[in-house]
Design an enzyme around this catalytic site. Structure first.
Site, PDB file in Angstrom:
ATOM      1  N   GLU A 247      15.734  97.899  95.167  1.00 41.25           N
ATOM      2  CA  GLU A 247      15.815  97.754  96.621  1.00 41.25           C
ATOM      3  C   GLU A 247      15.092  96.498  97.088  1.00 41.25           C
ATOM      4  OE1 GLU A 247      14.629 100.164 100.727  1.00 41.25           O
ATOM      5  OE2 GLU A 247      13.752 100.775  98.805  1.00 41.25           O
TER       6      GLU A 247
ATOM      7  N   ASP B 137      19.256  99.080 102.072  1.00 45.22           N
ATOM      8  CA  ASP B 137      18.469  99.571 103.199  1.00 45.22           C
ATOM      9  C   ASP B 137      18.759  98.672 104.404  1.00 45.22           C
ATOM     10  OD1 ASP B 137      16.372 100.024 105.107  1.00 45.22           O
ATOM     11  OD2 ASP B 137      15.200 100.978 103.525  1.00 45.22           O
TER      12      ASP B 137
ATOM     13  N   GLN C 222      20.289 103.346 103.171  1.00 44.41           N
ATOM     14  CA  GLN C 222      19.226 103.844 104.033  1.00 44.41           C
ATOM     15  C   GLN C 222      19.253 103.094 105.360  1.00 44.41           C
ATOM     16  OE1 GLN C 222      15.768 103.179 101.491  1.00 44.41           O
ATOM     17  NE2 GLN C 222      15.786 105.310 100.837  1.00 44.41           N
TER      18      GLN C 222
ATOM     19  N   GLU D 106      15.320 106.810 106.714  1.00 44.15           N
ATOM     20  CA  GLU D 106      13.991 106.435 106.211  1.00 44.15           C
ATOM     21  C   GLU D 106      13.257 105.687 107.320  1.00 44.15           C
ATOM     22  OE1 GLU D 106      12.015 104.601 102.147  1.00 44.15           O
ATOM     23  OE2 GLU D 106      13.521 103.431 103.201  1.00 44.15           O
TER      24      GLU D 106
END
Length: 246
Positions: free
Chosen positions: A132, A167, A193, A226
Site C-alpha cells: 500500500e 487506498d 479503502q 478506514e
C-alpha cells in the site's frame, strides 16, 4: 455496494471481539484489522464465526519504523513478522496480509522489499499479499508512496498473489485523478479503502464525493472504510445506509 469496517480505526476503543460485533450490528459486510496480535486469535475467530463476518486482512507489525520489509539489515525481523502475520491470518480465516515496507529509501531498500515480498508470496500462496502506498505527509520517509512505484514492484516480483491496496485517501493526496487511475490499475488491485480527504475523517465529509466515486469504480468486493471517527464510531455512520443502497 458492500463495505468493510477497518477496526484499526473504527471502534478502536473496544476489545477486538466486541468491535467485530459492533461492525455486524452497524450493518458492515466484512472487517479488516491493523495489528491484532495482542488479542488471542481464537477469540477473534470466535467473534467472526458468531457474526458471520469475513475478515479481509491484517497488517504485518509496524514496530517503530512503520514496517520492516524494506529495511536493509532487518531481513530476519521482517520475515519473522511476515510469518507471524500469515499464522494469525490463517488462524482467523483472513484472506490477505499487508506487508508494511517501513521507513527506507534507495535501491537497497527496493531490493530488500522485493525479496521480502517474494518470501511472503511463496510462504502463503493461499493468501493475498498486499502493498500500500502511503502519502508522504502522514508517513514521511515511508518507502512506498505512489501507485506507479507499487506497480513497478509488482511487476518485478512476478507473483500472482501480490496485489495493490488502492487506498483512495492516500492516492488522492499523492496523485489524484482517482477514477482514471483506478481503471488503469484495476488488474493489479486486491483491495480498496477510503476515507475523507484531507482530514481522514468520515467519507461524506471532505473534498471527495465518495457517493459518486465508489459506484464509478465498479469494485465487486467490500470497500474498506478506514477513517478516523474522532470520537464515537456509531455517531459517524450516517453515510453507511445511503452508500450501501447506491
Amino acid at each position: 455496494m458492500k463495505f468493510s469496517a477497518n477496526l484499526g480505526f473504527l471502534w478502536a476503543d473496544r476489545p477486538l471481539p466486541d468491535a467485530i460485533r459492533a461492525a455486524k450490528a452497524a450493518g458492515f459486510d466484512a472487517v479488516e484489522l491493523h495489528w491484532p496480535y495482542e488479542t488471542d486469535a481464537a477469540e477473534v475467530k470466535a467473534a467472526l464465526d458468531e457474526t458471520g463476518l469475513p475478515c479481509l486482512g491484517l497488517n504485518t507489525r509496524r514496530g517503530e519504523t512503520n514496517g520492516l520489509c524494506a529495511l536493509p539489515g532487518k531481513e530476519a525481523e521482517a520475515w519473522a513478522a511476515i510469518d507471524e502475520a500469515i499464522v494469525y491470518a490463517r488462524a482467523i480465516g483472513a484472506g490477505a496480509v499487508h506487508a508494511m515496507a517501513g521507513f527506507a529509501q534507495g535501491m537497497a531498500a527496493e531490493a530488500t522489499f522485493c525479496d521480502a515480498l517474494r518470501y511472503a508470496c511463496d510462504a502463503a500462496p493461499d493468501l493475498m499479499i498486499l502493498i500500500e502506498p502511503l502519502n508522504r505527509y502522514d508517513a514521511p520517509g515511508y518507502f512506498l508512496t505512489t501507485t506507479g512505484q507499487a506497480l513497478k514492484l509488482i511487476d518485478a516480483v512476478k507473483k500472482p498473489n501480490l496485489k495493490l491496496m488502492f487506498d483512495c485517501y492516500h492516492v488522492q493526496i499523492m496523485e489524484g485523478d482517482l477514477t482514471r487511475r483506478f481503471e488503469s490499475l484495476r488488474h493489479a488491485v486486491g483491495h480498496v479503502q477510503f476515507a475523507g480527504v484531507p482530514a481522514r475523517g468520515r467519507p461524506d465529509e471532505g473534498e471527495i464525493a465518495f457517493d459518486r466515486l465508489l459506484p464509478a469504480l465498479g469494485w465487486d468486493g467490500p470497500l474498506g472504510a478506514e477513517y478516523k471517527p474522532g470520537g464515537d464510531t456509531d455517531a459517524t455512520l450516517g453515510w453507511l445506509d445511503g452508500y450501501r443502497a447506491l
